[in-house]
Motif scaffolding. Structure first.
Motif, PDB file in Angstrom:
ATOM      1  N   ALA A   1       0.836  -1.206   0.000  1.00 36.29           N
ATOM      2  CA  ALA A   1       0.000   0.000   0.000  1.00 36.29           C
ATOM      3  C   ALA A   1       0.869   1.254   0.000  1.00 36.29           C
ATOM      4  O   ALA A   1       0.603   2.208  -0.747  1.00 36.29           O
ATOM      5  CB  ALA A   1      -0.935  -0.009   1.211  1.00 36.29           C
ATOM      6  N   MET A   2       1.919   1.257   0.826  1.00 35.07           N
ATOM      7  CA  MET A   2       2.801   2.421   0.887  1.00 35.07           C
ATOM      8  C   MET A   2       3.594   2.587  -0.400  1.00 35.07           C
ATOM      9  O   MET A   2       3.789   3.709  -0.878  1.00 35.07           O
ATOM     10  CB  MET A   2       3.753   2.300   2.085  1.00 35.07           C
ATOM     11  CG  MET A   2       3.053   2.274   3.433  1.00 35.07           C
ATOM     12  SD  MET A   2       1.997   3.722   3.747  1.00 35.07           S
ATOM     13  CE  MET A   2       3.215   5.027   3.841  1.00 35.07           C
ATOM     14  N   LYS A   3       4.037   1.481  -0.983  1.00 38.76           N
ATOM     15  CA  LYS A   3       4.830   1.540  -2.212  1.00 38.76           C
ATOM     16  C   LYS A   3       3.971   1.963  -3.410  1.00 38.76           C
ATOM     17  O   LYS A   3       4.399   2.752  -4.250  1.00 38.76           O
ATOM     18  CB  LYS A   3       5.460   0.168  -2.489  1.00 38.76           C
ATOM     19  CG  LYS A   3       6.396   0.123  -3.702  1.00 38.76           C
ATOM     20  CD  LYS A   3       6.985  -1.257  -3.861  1.00 38.76           C
ATOM     21  CE  LYS A   3       7.857  -1.359  -5.114  1.00 38.76           C
ATOM     22  NZ  LYS A   3       9.063  -0.532  -5.025  1.00 38.76           N
ATOM     23  N   GLY A   4       2.742   1.452  -3.466  1.00 40.05           N
ATOM     24  CA  GLY A   4       1.905   1.693  -4.638  1.00 40.05           C
ATOM     25  C   GLY A   4       1.008   2.905  -4.548  1.00 40.05           C
ATOM     26  O   GLY A   4       0.592   3.452  -5.584  1.00 40.05           O
ATOM     27  N   TYR A   5       0.698   3.359  -3.310  1.00 38.07           N
ATOM     28  CA  TYR A   5      -0.269   4.454  -3.158  1.00 38.07           C
ATOM     29  C   TYR A   5       0.166   5.529  -2.163  1.00 38.07           C
ATOM     30  O   TYR A   5      -0.512   6.536  -2.024  1.00 38.07           O
ATOM     31  CB  TYR A   5      -1.624   3.887  -2.731  1.00 38.07           C
ATOM     32  CG  TYR A   5      -2.181   2.901  -3.734  1.00 38.07           C
ATOM     33  CD1 TYR A   5      -2.880   3.346  -4.847  1.00 38.07           C
ATOM     34  CD2 TYR A   5      -1.982   1.539  -3.568  1.00 38.07           C
ATOM     35  CE1 TYR A   5      -3.379   2.455  -5.788  1.00 38.07           C
ATOM     36  CE2 TYR A   5      -2.477   0.627  -4.506  1.00 38.07           C
ATOM     37  CZ  TYR A   5      -3.172   1.091  -5.600  1.00 38.07           C
ATOM     38  OH  TYR A   5      -3.665   0.214  -6.532  1.00 38.07           O
ATOM     39  N   GLY A   6       1.259   5.279  -1.450  1.00 45.25           N
ATOM     40  CA  GLY A   6       1.795   6.317  -0.569  1.00 45.25           C
ATOM     41  C   GLY A   6       1.083   6.477   0.748  1.00 45.25           C
ATOM     42  O   GLY A   6       1.413   7.360   1.538  1.00 45.25           O
ATOM     43  N   ASN A   7       0.078   5.638   1.024  1.00 43.49           N
ATOM     44  CA  ASN A   7      -0.559   5.679   2.338  1.00 43.49           C
ATOM     45  C   ASN A   7      -1.140   4.308   2.658  1.00 43.49           C
ATOM     46  O   ASN A   7      -1.213   3.435   1.796  1.00 43.49           O
ATOM     47  CB  ASN A   7      -1.612   6.795   2.442  1.00 43.49           C
ATOM     48  CG  ASN A   7      -2.829   6.544   1.581  1.00 43.49           C
ATOM     49  OD1 ASN A   7      -3.446   5.486   1.649  1.00 43.49           O
ATOM     50  ND2 ASN A   7      -3.204   7.524   0.761  1.00 43.49           N
TER      51      ASN A   7
ATOM     52  N   LYS B   1      10.191   8.577   1.877  1.00 44.78           N
ATOM     53  CA  LYS B   1       8.987   8.568   2.701  1.00 44.78           C
ATOM     54  C   LYS B   1       8.158   9.827   2.465  1.00 44.78           C
ATOM     55  O   LYS B   1       6.931   9.774   2.338  1.00 44.78           O
ATOM     56  CB  LYS B   1       9.375   8.448   4.184  1.00 44.78           C
ATOM     57  CG  LYS B   1       8.201   8.322   5.123  1.00 44.78           C
ATOM     58  CD  LYS B   1       8.685   8.118   6.562  1.00 44.78           C
ATOM     59  CE  LYS B   1       7.494   8.000   7.520  1.00 44.78           C
ATOM     60  NZ  LYS B   1       7.961   7.814   8.926  1.00 44.78           N
ATOM     61  N   THR B   2       8.845  10.955   2.363  1.00 45.08           N
ATOM     62  CA  THR B   2       8.157  12.237   2.185  1.00 45.08           C
ATOM     63  C   THR B   2       7.493  12.326   0.824  1.00 45.08           C
ATOM     64  O   THR B   2       6.339  12.752   0.701  1.00 45.08           O
ATOM     65  CB  THR B   2       9.154  13.398   2.362  1.00 45.08           C
ATOM     66  OG1 THR B   2       9.736  13.316   3.664  1.00 45.08           O
ATOM     67  CG2 THR B   2       8.463  14.736   2.199  1.00 45.08           C
TER      68      THR B   2
END
Length: 584
Positions: free
Chosen positions: A278-284, A396-397
């Motif tokens: 989720a973080m890699k593909g959508y940032g949240n 991350k930012t």
């Protein structure tokens, strides 16, 4: 009863019946010898007619004196309307009034009590009891009622027991700030209002209850926004002798039942996605899957071409907005300024237009050839007519910044349809997260969350890499529920407290009762809690949970209707052994 029927139930079948109605005067239309009164109650609106010649003169005069929101009782005969109103369920009939009793007159209300009102938010909050008379507000609370009943129906059918847990509990250091309540009989000591019934539902599993739920009030003293209130409602649940998959299946069933019973929508397959993906593909960790625009990383294609901003970046990543190549230079400049706002914090925005004729035009043509940009387009899966938007910076930012841009593009392009629902389970959350301010790890969910057994050795070497048996249910980019498999043995719980920076004495003082309970045969268990107010807002198509709470607080945590919070009398403070000394 002061009425024989409600204002929403009379139809042509009732013609010639003598009826008694009671309600509020919605509006009066006075044509001299002919007066119509719209009478409203919770169930609808019925028109009353007072006509010169067939109505007693004194009755006509009384009707002429009615004002908005007068509470009245009317007796009359149901007749067929000559000019029907097909916008009202009762629009084929009216009541030829024979008697009229004013049960209570009313001052002119401070705003119009109609679906389209002239009252602002602050005014309607001050007179919330009047705002609640409006159909659009009442319908939201009726939706909440329906969802509450359907939740209980489903949970009862799954053998859950509804158990109430205490409201006056012990303050604990984890999570948001507690609301505290002084104890008069124990001077200097305080209760806390529960942020959730977490430890109590675990203790119910130790007690052998096996399946517990509660629709429960929770309290958090935190900064407010549209989807937060200082007091809110959870569907709180716990199960014993289950795996994570058992919990996901059970509560996926609850959500599907609610959609089917309340909205008539049959949800299909609910996707599962790891937190890392989720973080890699959508940032949240709560991606909105109603539209695509998945992140594409370009480091291998964009670095080493002399563009220093990209060459120095930890990550170069972008999205492809389908059909947006027609964005004007002004629109792209506005997007650039939008991502540079302090709330987003990007340094700038790179764009690539894939023109309808197959050519590629970018804001970095000086550094990248048409062949380079073709490779970018292939990585994005872009087609003629698409617009590629790229950000760069610290990984991350920049993912967080691009997540905000993705949501904005989805909104601007009309891809976030409120009538489309895309639920998603996000699983395998990190157990711990680093806090720069305190310079230590904190539990991402809470300290009772179980780590994945195979990751426990990493607690000593790489705590940030430990995954939890934790999961969230997300609908349309909103987290509506979260939970975990719990720790159920003292040794592991003690280990967790140690890695969270608790001394043995602190852990014993705060949670000794729970660790002792684990020594009396605690079963493996886990659970979930749904934000009931948020769930109602999703079902009702609203951004704010405030609409689904009868008497909400404003953004300052105040109830402006009753003027709360407020000071209390010195005598009360003395009884509580409290002295108030405000900071200047």
């Amino acid at each position: 009863m002061l009425r024989t029927h409600t204002c929403g139930e009379l139809r042509l079948d009732h013609v010639n019946q003598k009826v008694t109605l009671a309600g509020w005067v919605q509006r009066v239309r006075n044509k001299g010898g002919l007066i119509w009164v719209d009478l409203r109650d919770r169930y609808g609106v019925t028109q009353l007619i007072f006509e010169e010649g067939s109505t007693d003169k004194s009755l006509l005069e009384k009707a002429a004196q009615l004002g908005r929101e007068f509470v009245v009782q009317a007796v009359g005969v149901v007749i067929e309307r000559t000019s029907k109103n097909d916008k009202l369920p009762t629009g084929a009939i009216e009541i030829k009034a024979e008697e009229l009793t004013v049960l209570n007159p009313a001052k002119v209300p401070p705003f119009i009590i109609e679906d389209e009102t002239d009252g602002g938010d602050d005014l309607r909050m001050k007179y919330r009891y009047l705002d609640l008379r409006r159909n659009v507000v009442r319908e939201k609370l009726q939706l909440r009622h329906r969802m509450m009943q359907e939740t209980r129906k489903y949970m009862d059918g799954q053998n859950f027991i509804e158990v109430e847990t205490p409201v006056l509990i012990k303050s604990t250091p984890e999570g948001a700030r507690d609301f505290v309540v002084p104890s008069r009989v124990n001077p200097g000591e305080f209760y806390a209002l529960p942020q959730s019934p977490q430890t109590f539902k675990q203790l119910l599993m130790v007690s052998g209850f096996d399946r517990y739920f509660q629709i429960v009030k929770c309290f958090r003293d935190e900064d407010l926004r549209a989807d937060r209130q200082p007091e809110f409602t959870q569907i709180d649940c716990e199960m014993a002798f289950v795996t994570q998959e058992d919990i996901l299946n059970t509560f996926e069933g609850l959500i599907k039942h609610l959609f089917s019973a309340v909205k008539g929508i049959e949800l299909g397959y609910v996707e599962h996605m790891t937190y890392a993906d989720a973080m890699k593909g959508y940032g949240n960790d709560k991606p909105d899957l109603r539209f695509d625009m998945k992140f594409v990383e370009l480091d291998h294609l964009a670095k080493g071409k002399g563009f220093s901003i990209f060459d120095q970046a930890e990550l170069i990543v972008g999205i492809c907005a389908k059909g947006a190549a027609e964005y004007t230079r002004k629109q792209i400049d506005e997007l650039t300024e939008w991502v540079k706002r302090p709330q987003i914090g990007a340094k700038g925005l790179v764009y690539v237009r894939y023109n309808a004729d197959g050519t590629l035009k970018s804001s970095v043509d000086k550094f990248y050839s048409s062949e380079d940009l073709t490779f970018w387009a292939q990585a994005f899966g872009a087609q003629p007519g698409d617009l590629m938007l790229v950000l760069s910076g610290e990984a991350k930012t920049v993912r967080k910044q691009l997540s905000e841009l993705r949501l904005k593009m989805g909104e601007d392009l009309g891809l976030r349809d409120r009538n489309v629902f895309k639920p998603l389970w996000v699983v395998d959350f990190p157990l711990l997260e680093w806090d720069e301010e305190t310079q230590r790890f904190h539990a991402m969910h809470h300290p009772f969350t179980s780590p994945k057994r195979e990751d426990i050795p990493l607690l000593e070497t790489d705590p940030g890499a430990v995954r939890a048996n934790a999961y969230d249910l997300v609908i349309n980019g909103v987290e509506i529920g979260g939970g975990s498999i719990r720790i159920h043995d003292r040794a592991t719980q003690q280990l967790m407290f140690t890695h969270l920076g608790f001394s043995d004495e602190e852990a014993q003082k705060q949670f000794g009762f729970l660790m002792e309970a684990f020594e009396y045969g605690a079963p493996p268990h886990g659970g979930i809690a749904f934000g009931f107010d948020r769930l109602c807002a999703i079902f009702g198509g609203s951004d704010s949970i405030r609409d689904y709470i009868a008497f909400p607080k404003n953004n300052s945590g105040r109830d402006v209707m009753i003027d709360s919070p407020s000071t209390i009398a010195d005598a009360q403070l003395e009884e509580l052994s409290i002295r108030v000394a405000l900071k200047k």
